[in-house]
Design an enzyme around this catalytic site. Structure first.
Site, PDB file in Angstrom:
ATOM      1  N   THR A 198      41.924  41.561  36.756  1.00  0.00           N
ATOM      2  CA  THR A 198      42.530  40.302  36.692  1.00  0.00           C
ATOM      3  C   THR A 198      41.860  39.650  35.193  1.00  0.00           C
ATOM      4  OG1 THR A 198      42.833  40.304  39.012  1.00  0.00           O
ATOM      5  CG2 THR A 198      42.811  38.000  37.825  1.00  0.00           C
ATOM      6  N   THR A 248      37.570  37.067  40.140  1.00  0.00           N
ATOM      7  CA  THR A 248      38.336  38.584  40.120  1.00  0.00           C
ATOM      8  C   THR A 248      37.319  39.505  41.211  1.00  0.00           C
ATOM      9  OG1 THR A 248      38.322  40.634  38.574  1.00  0.00           O
ATOM     10  CG2 THR A 248      36.444  38.834  37.898  1.00  0.00           C
ATOM     11  N   GLY A 249      38.363  40.439  41.552  1.00  0.00           N
ATOM     12  CA  GLY A 249      37.317  41.340  42.405  1.00  0.00           C
ATOM     13  C   GLY A 249      38.314  41.765  43.610  1.00  0.00           C
ATOM     14  N   GLY A 251      40.390  41.511  46.220  1.00  0.00           N
ATOM     15  CA  GLY A 251      41.266  40.365  46.641  1.00  0.00           C
ATOM     16  C   GLY A 251      41.201  39.759  48.194  1.00  0.00           C
TER      17      GLY A 251
HETATM   18  N1  ASP Z   1      41.748  40.012  42.729  1.00  0.00           N
HETATM   19  C1  ASP Z   1      42.900  40.756  42.075  1.00  0.00           C
HETATM   20  C2  ASP Z   1      43.531  41.088  43.738  1.00  0.00           C
HETATM   21  O1  ASP Z   1      42.896  41.532  44.605  1.00  0.00           O
HETATM   22  C3  ASP Z   1      42.438  41.774  41.606  1.00  0.00           C
HETATM   23  C4  ASP Z   1      41.609  41.786  40.310  1.00  0.00           C
HETATM   24  O2  ASP Z   1      40.753  40.775  40.374  1.00  0.00           O
HETATM   25  O3  ASP Z   1      41.451  42.223  39.298  1.00  0.00           O
HETATM   26  O4  ASP Z   1      44.931  41.147  43.301  1.00  0.00           O
END
Ligand code: ASP
Length: 330
Positions: A198, A248-249, A251
């Protein structure tokens, strides 16, 4: 030579607790290519795209724009790049399509706009901004959000625009893992960008306005209209009286822990500094709920910049009021 200069920049991210009068902090996700697999060329491409994103955000504010413009312009650069999991380089769903989420929020007014599960929109962050500024709702989803995008005259792209081999391969890998009965992504999947990647930004402008935004293609192989934290105000994005946060992470963990709002709440209710609040949430609370992997970028009202993550790396960087740019990956 180019690599050397990026090596220097990587090592000069600034001391923890760096501060700006006004500026911008960004991330390109925690799903970084593992260090041993990162080629020098790809590393340069990542660092240069982060720099271009910071430059676009900086120029927006230097030219008299507000923090909202900076957040949107910097995220647009990353949405146009095939290497981040947002816009053009988004992950594929289980059905092999690209379905994107984005959100934006203004700290002073608590105005917010978000979109979930949109296809074909070149710049979901722009659509989130349109929702915030041009419609009476905060969050739109699916075909309704796409209809609104067309009404707003936003650019709609053919599916081929969103095809990248790397994300297609990530989908195949996720499918094989699932066929083996392994549905829980592990750290390596996250690091390899199958779950994460993300993009997001937080800006404080010369007028003191604080804005946060996030845009994503979500997790590879997601099903049943899955929506992660990124478009959810309070989970993946928050801007309030004390700080702006973009996450980010993984989700599902960020949703359960209401991560972005928790950082603001700890500052507001416990009187913590941004650094203390961010570290408690990411390095203690999420870390204790393994595999709550991920990271955040944040900025407070006084211009303190925070970037923290409990993974191997996070594509990230910040720019100050003089236009000085710092970028890093690991
Ligand atoms: N947080 C985002 C999700 O779970 C993914 C990401 O951070 O890359 O959609």
């Amino acid at each position: 030579m180019q690599n050397e200069s990026h090596e220097r920049k990587r090592n000069s991210l600034g001391a923890p607790g760096s501060r700006v009068r006004w500026g911008l902090v960004i991330h390109g996700g925690v799903g970084v290519v593992p260090r041993e697999a990162m080629s020098p060329e790809l590393e340069v491409e990542y660092l240069q795209t982060l720099e271009a994103s910071l430059q676009a955000g900086y120029e927006a504010m230097e030219g008299g724009g507000a923090a909202t413009d900076a957040v949107v312009e910097s995220i647009r650069v990353m949405e146009d790049s095939p290497i981040f999991n947002a816009g053009r380089g988004s992950n594929f769903t289980a059905d092999g399509v690209v379905s994107m989420d984005a959100s934006i929020m203004v700290g002073d007014t608590l105005e917010a706009g978000a979109v979930a599960g949109v296809e074909g929109v070149r710049h979901p962050i722009l659509l989130a901004r349109m929702v915030m500024e041009r419609c009476q709702h905060v969050m739109l989803s699916g075909t309704g959000a796409e209809a609104f995008a067309r009404e707003m005259g936003l650019e709609i792209m053919e599916p081929g625009y969103f095809f990248t081999q790397r994300r297609w391969d990530a989908l195949q890998a996720a499918r094989s893992r699932e066929a083996r009965g392994d549905t829980v992504p592990n750290t390596l999947d996250l690091e390899a960008g199958q779950v994460s990647g993300t993009v997001g930004a937080v800006a404080l402008d010369p007028e003191g306005r604080l804005v946060a935004g996030t845009s994503t293609g979500g997790a590879a192989n997601k099903k049943w209209g899955r929506v992660g934290d990124s478009p959810v105000v309070g989970a993946g994005t928050y801007a309030g009286s004390h700080c702006g946060v973009s996450c980010t992470g993984w989700g599902e963990y960020f949703l359960r822990h209401a991560v972005a709002h928790d950082v603001q709440a700890r500052m507001a209710y416990l009187g913590l500094s941004l650094r203390e609040a961010a570290h408690q949430v990411v390095m203690e609370k999420l870390e204790a709920d393994r595999p709550g992997l991920g990271g955040i970028v944040a900025m407070d009202r006084d211009g303190f910049v925070e970037m923290c993550f409990n993974t191997q790396g996070m594509y990230r960087g910040w720019v100050d009021q003089e236009g000085r740019i710092r970028v890093a990956i690991y």
